[in-house]
Design an enzyme around this catalytic site. Structure first.
Site, PDB file in Angstrom:
ATOM      1  N   ASN A  43      11.853   6.363   1.253  1.00  0.00           N
ATOM      2  CA  ASN A  43      11.138   5.140   0.889  1.00  0.00           C
ATOM      3  C   ASN A  43      11.292   4.021   1.920  1.00  0.00           C
ATOM      4  O   ASN A  43      10.323   3.336   2.269  1.00  0.00           O
ATOM      5  CB  ASN A  43      11.595   4.650  -0.486  1.00  0.00           C
ATOM      6  CG  ASN A  43      10.671   3.574  -1.035  1.00  0.00           C
ATOM      7  OD1 ASN A  43       9.463   3.759  -1.092  1.00  0.00           O
ATOM      8  ND2 ASN A  43      11.233   2.432  -1.399  1.00  0.00           N
ATOM      9  N   TRP A  63      -9.379  -5.167  13.105  1.00  0.00           N
ATOM     10  CA  TRP A  63      -8.497  -4.036  13.396  1.00  0.00           C
ATOM     11  C   TRP A  63      -8.906  -3.379  14.713  1.00  0.00           C
ATOM     12  O   TRP A  63     -10.087  -3.280  15.028  1.00  0.00           O
ATOM     13  CB  TRP A  63      -8.569  -3.001  12.272  1.00  0.00           C
ATOM     14  CG  TRP A  63      -8.224  -3.513  10.914  1.00  0.00           C
ATOM     15  CD1 TRP A  63      -9.085  -3.811   9.902  1.00  0.00           C
ATOM     16  CD2 TRP A  63      -6.916  -3.790  10.414  1.00  0.00           C
ATOM     17  NE1 TRP A  63      -8.410  -4.252   8.791  1.00  0.00           N
ATOM     18  CE2 TRP A  63      -7.068  -4.255   9.072  1.00  0.00           C
ATOM     19  CE3 TRP A  63      -5.632  -3.703  10.940  1.00  0.00           C
ATOM     20  CZ2 TRP A  63      -5.992  -4.617   8.270  1.00  0.00           C
ATOM     21  CZ3 TRP A  63      -4.547  -4.063  10.146  1.00  0.00           C
ATOM     22  CH2 TRP A  63      -4.725  -4.509   8.828  1.00  0.00           C
ATOM     23  N   TRP A  91       8.069  -0.933 -10.849  1.00  0.00           N
ATOM     24  CA  TRP A  91       7.123  -1.118  -9.745  1.00  0.00           C
ATOM     25  C   TRP A  91       5.963  -0.135  -9.886  1.00  0.00           C
ATOM     26  O   TRP A  91       4.793  -0.473  -9.658  1.00  0.00           O
ATOM     27  CB  TRP A  91       7.807  -0.879  -8.394  1.00  0.00           C
ATOM     28  CG  TRP A  91       8.304  -2.105  -7.695  1.00  0.00           C
ATOM     29  CD1 TRP A  91       9.586  -2.495  -7.516  1.00  0.00           C
ATOM     30  CD2 TRP A  91       7.494  -3.106  -7.034  1.00  0.00           C
ATOM     31  NE1 TRP A  91       9.642  -3.670  -6.791  1.00  0.00           N
ATOM     32  CE2 TRP A  91       8.377  -4.065  -6.487  1.00  0.00           C
ATOM     33  CE3 TRP A  91       6.117  -3.277  -6.857  1.00  0.00           C
ATOM     34  CZ2 TRP A  91       7.921  -5.184  -5.775  1.00  0.00           C
ATOM     35  CZ3 TRP A  91       5.665  -4.389  -6.155  1.00  0.00           C
ATOM     36  CH2 TRP A  91       6.562  -5.323  -5.623  1.00  0.00           C
ATOM     37  N   GLU A 102      12.557   0.301  -9.881  1.00  0.00           N
ATOM     38  CA  GLU A 102      11.588   1.084  -9.108  1.00  0.00           C
ATOM     39  C   GLU A 102      10.546   1.727 -10.030  1.00  0.00           C
ATOM     40  O   GLU A 102       9.362   1.819  -9.680  1.00  0.00           O
ATOM     41  CB  GLU A 102      12.313   2.168  -8.305  1.00  0.00           C
ATOM     42  CG  GLU A 102      13.231   1.632  -7.226  1.00  0.00           C
ATOM     43  CD  GLU A 102      12.478   0.800  -6.198  1.00  0.00           C
ATOM     44  OE1 GLU A 102      11.430   1.264  -5.707  1.00  0.00           O
ATOM     45  OE2 GLU A 102      12.919  -0.322  -5.898  1.00  0.00           O
ATOM     46  N   TRP A 133      -5.022  -0.339   7.181  1.00  0.00           N
ATOM     47  CA  TRP A 133      -4.131   0.330   6.239  1.00  0.00           C
ATOM     48  C   TRP A 133      -4.815   1.520   5.557  1.00  0.00           C
ATOM     49  O   TRP A 133      -4.146   2.484   5.162  1.00  0.00           O
ATOM     50  CB  TRP A 133      -3.626  -0.644   5.183  1.00  0.00           C
ATOM     51  CG  TRP A 133      -4.703  -1.252   4.318  1.00  0.00           C
ATOM     52  CD1 TRP A 133      -5.360  -2.439   4.530  1.00  0.00           C
ATOM     53  CD2 TRP A 133      -5.257  -0.705   3.106  1.00  0.00           C
ATOM     54  NE1 TRP A 133      -6.292  -2.657   3.540  1.00  0.00           N
ATOM     55  CE2 TRP A 133      -6.244  -1.615   2.649  1.00  0.00           C
ATOM     56  CE3 TRP A 133      -5.013   0.451   2.376  1.00  0.00           C
ATOM     57  CZ2 TRP A 133      -6.990  -1.393   1.487  1.00  0.00           C
ATOM     58  CZ3 TRP A 133      -5.754   0.674   1.222  1.00  0.00           C
ATOM     59  CH2 TRP A 133      -6.725  -0.235   0.789  1.00  0.00           C
ATOM     60  N   TRP A 143       0.700   0.458   0.550  1.00  0.00           N
ATOM     61  CA  TRP A 143       0.077   0.273   1.866  1.00  0.00           C
ATOM     62  C   TRP A 143      -0.436  -1.155   2.039  1.00  0.00           C
ATOM     63  O   TRP A 143      -0.270  -1.769   3.098  1.00  0.00           O
ATOM     64  CB  TRP A 143      -1.046   1.294   2.084  1.00  0.00           C
ATOM     65  CG  TRP A 143      -0.529   2.520   2.771  1.00  0.00           C
ATOM     66  CD1 TRP A 143      -0.176   3.705   2.203  1.00  0.00           C
ATOM     67  CD2 TRP A 143      -0.262   2.656   4.168  1.00  0.00           C
ATOM     68  NE1 TRP A 143       0.303   4.578   3.145  1.00  0.00           N
ATOM     69  CE2 TRP A 143       0.244   3.957   4.369  1.00  0.00           C
ATOM     70  CE3 TRP A 143      -0.400   1.820   5.266  1.00  0.00           C
ATOM     71  CZ2 TRP A 143       0.627   4.440   5.623  1.00  0.00           C
ATOM     72  CZ3 TRP A 143      -0.035   2.291   6.525  1.00  0.00           C
ATOM     73  CH2 TRP A 143       0.470   3.583   6.694  1.00  0.00           C
TER      74      TRP A 143
END
Length: 431
Positions: free
Chosen positions: A322, A287, A259, A256, A340, A363
């Protein structure tokens, strides 16, 4: 009266005395070091007066100041436009050199280049250091020197380089404490900076809670996460100490942390992804961007309990688990077909651990428009997510007390929303 020649160390998102790279080097300069923090009005002007992150920053600097007081020093606190603050400091002090740790966000890169240029015009040396990450900028690249845009090969190269070095070096400044400038600057009240204390608090981090991180991290009711993220964001903990610990104790948690660095190098290499889809092929998505739907998502009243619980947790505490972040993000982009960027901006306003690189990266991952993202036809089913990760409804009941007394109907049918999302994405992909 002759002004004393001094060096400055500029605190930013590295709010600690321990294992601080730039501070370590500053204290070995040839001049007494004045620690500085600037409350930057370019950032503060966009925040509410009770912003919890400002309270946390203030408290963290206060802790640093208490530490400095023990050896006769203190933090110089300024408020204003950063360039104007430095202009006034040049008049007030005989500055020989300035030290700070790097920030990799587009705004910070531009700001720091401008400040360093102004300092150099005044014959002041400017030194910046890697502190916020283990590997920065172009240290982890493909064989051709280009940045990775897929996580797994990036992670493999990251681990290879980390293990070759043995561990991340940690910096002990204790031997150089006498090099701080002897002064007692006044420490302003929070109100003098134009803010008030927030009712929302940043929780202490606790690594003992993640002993079984791999097995428990997806279950929000267990509350088995470390609460480290705000501390990483503002640098009250050292990433080197944390990574060295995770390498010894918890490989899943280490992944993590990698990341986080992956998204930081993506933002550095592709700064346009802040406001644009990483994959331009998705620029044609139409959208819906319905404002009433967005308000229901923000307030946690969508009728999907797992989504609503997450949004209420965010609104009340500044945190969100998370796994739930993925669910609520997918719901906004796929079920409601809202861009987003709307969700990213709302998270940026609310999250205690808001970090631009991770927020944008995650996102776009959820929306399917980012690097190494979930495919566009992957649409989380909130009811299945609830059954898998909160089967007994413990997390939901904590944040939705009315859950057992007849809960709202879902604002949109899942099967309908899934089909609509897939067809809209498919039609919008630019070939």
């Amino acid at each position: 009266m002759t002004k004393q020649k001094v060096s400055f160390f500029w605190f930013r998102r590295d709010l600690r005395l321990e294992d601080n790279t730039g501070l370590f080097h500053a204290l070995q300069s040839n001049f007494p070091v004045i620690p500085l923090f600037i409350f930057d009005e370019d950032i503060l002007d966009n925040l509410p007066k009770n912003d919890a992150r400002v309270s946390f920053i203030y408290n963290s600097i206060q802790k640093i100041n208490t530490g400095l007081n023990t050896f006769g020093s203190s933090v110089l606190i300024k408020k204003g436009r950063t360039k104007e603050v430095w202009k006034s400091l040049l008049e007030e002090f005989d500055i020989q050199s300035v030290f700070f740790n790097k920030d990799y966000e587009p705004f910070a890169i531009k700001r720091d280049a401008s400040i360093c240029a102004a300092l150099k015009e005044n014959n002041i040396e400017c030194f910046s250091f890697k502190d916020h990450v283990i590997f920065e900028e172009k240290e982890i690249t493909k064989a051709d020197g280009l940045p990775y845009t897929v996580y797994t090969p990036y992670k493999n190269k990251w681990l290879e380089k980390y293990h070759l070095s043995g561990s991340a070096p940690e910096y002990d400044s204790n031997a150089f404490q006498s090099n701080f400038a002897k002064n007692q600057f006044s420490f302003p009240e929070l109100a003098a900076i134009g803010f008030e204390r927030s009712a929302i608090k940043v929780q202490p981090h606790n690594l003992t809670k993640i002993t079984n991180y791999k097995e428990t991290r997806d279950f929000p009711a267990l509350d088995s996460t470390s609460y480290l993220s705000p501390h990483l964001r503002f640098g009250t903990v050292s990433i080197r100490k944390l990574v060295n610990w995770a390498n010894r104790k918890n490989q899943t948690f280490l992944s993590e942390l990698i990341w986080r660095e992956f998204f930081i190098q993506i933002l550095f290499s592709f700064p346009n992804c802040v406001n644009h889809n990483f994959k331009a092929a998705y620029d044609g998505i139409q959208w819906r961007n319905n404002e009433d739907d967005f308000k229901r998502w923000c307030s946690g009243t969508t009728g999907y309990p797992i989504v609503d619980a997450g949004m209420r947790q965010l609104n009340e505490t500044g945190y969100m688990h998370n796994r739930i972040r993925m669910v609520v993000a997918s719901f906004l982009c796929k079920h409601l077909l809202i861009n987003w960027q709307w969700g990213e901006a709302y998270f940026a306003e609310k999250l205690l651990d808001f970090e631009l690189a991770s927020n944008v990266g995650n996102w776009q991952w959820a929306a399917g428009t980012g690097c190494d993202a979930a495919p566009y036809f992957r649409v989380f089913n909130p009811e299945i997510q609830q059954k898998k990760f909160d089967e007994k409804g413990q997390y939901i009941r904590k944040w939705i007390p009315e859950f057992d007394f007849g809960y709202n109907e879902p604002m949109v049918d899942h099967a309908f929303a899934r089909d609509r999302a897939i067809s809209t994405y498919k039609a919008g992909i630019i070939k």
